[in-house]
Design an enzyme around this catalytic site. Structure first.
Site, PDB file in Angstrom:
ATOM      1  CG  ASP A 103      -2.014  -1.029   1.137  1.00  0.00           C
ATOM      2  OD1 ASP A 103      -2.299  -1.500   0.018  1.00  0.00           O
ATOM      3  OD2 ASP A 103      -2.566  -1.381   2.187  1.00  0.00           O
ATOM      4  CD  GLU A 104       4.524  -0.074   1.911  1.00  0.00           C
ATOM      5  OE1 GLU A 104       5.378  -0.851   1.463  1.00  0.00           O
ATOM      6  OE2 GLU A 104       3.418  -0.458   2.320  1.00  0.00           O
ATOM      7  N   GLY A 105       3.629   1.704  -1.427  1.00  0.00           N
ATOM      8  CA  GLY A 105       4.386   1.860  -2.660  1.00  0.00           C
ATOM      9  C   GLY A 105       5.694   1.107  -2.701  1.00  0.00           C
TER      10      GLY A 105
END
EC number: 4.2.1.11
Length: 57
Positions: free
Chosen positions: A24-26
């Site tokens: 989700d944070e990349g």
């Protein structure tokens, strides 16, 4: 520069047959099973999973 590094790393991971899924944070999401074993936490995780399963009953 950041995008180039990201895409280069993704290519290298793919060439080596490693996971290149993105969290989700990349960042790249690692294979947690192998990391848990390498860190020596297999027994701890197994115990917690068993305890969690008992709570579900």
């Amino acid at each position: 520069m950041g995008a180039e590094v990201f895409h280069s790393l993704k290519k290298v991971l793919g060439e080596k047959g490693l996971a290149s899924g993105v969290g989700d944070e990349g960042g790249f999401a690692p294979n947690l099973g192998s990391n848990i074993r390498r860190a020596g936490y297999t027994a701890v995780i197994s115990h917690r999973v068993a305890k969690y399963n008992q709570l579900l009953r």
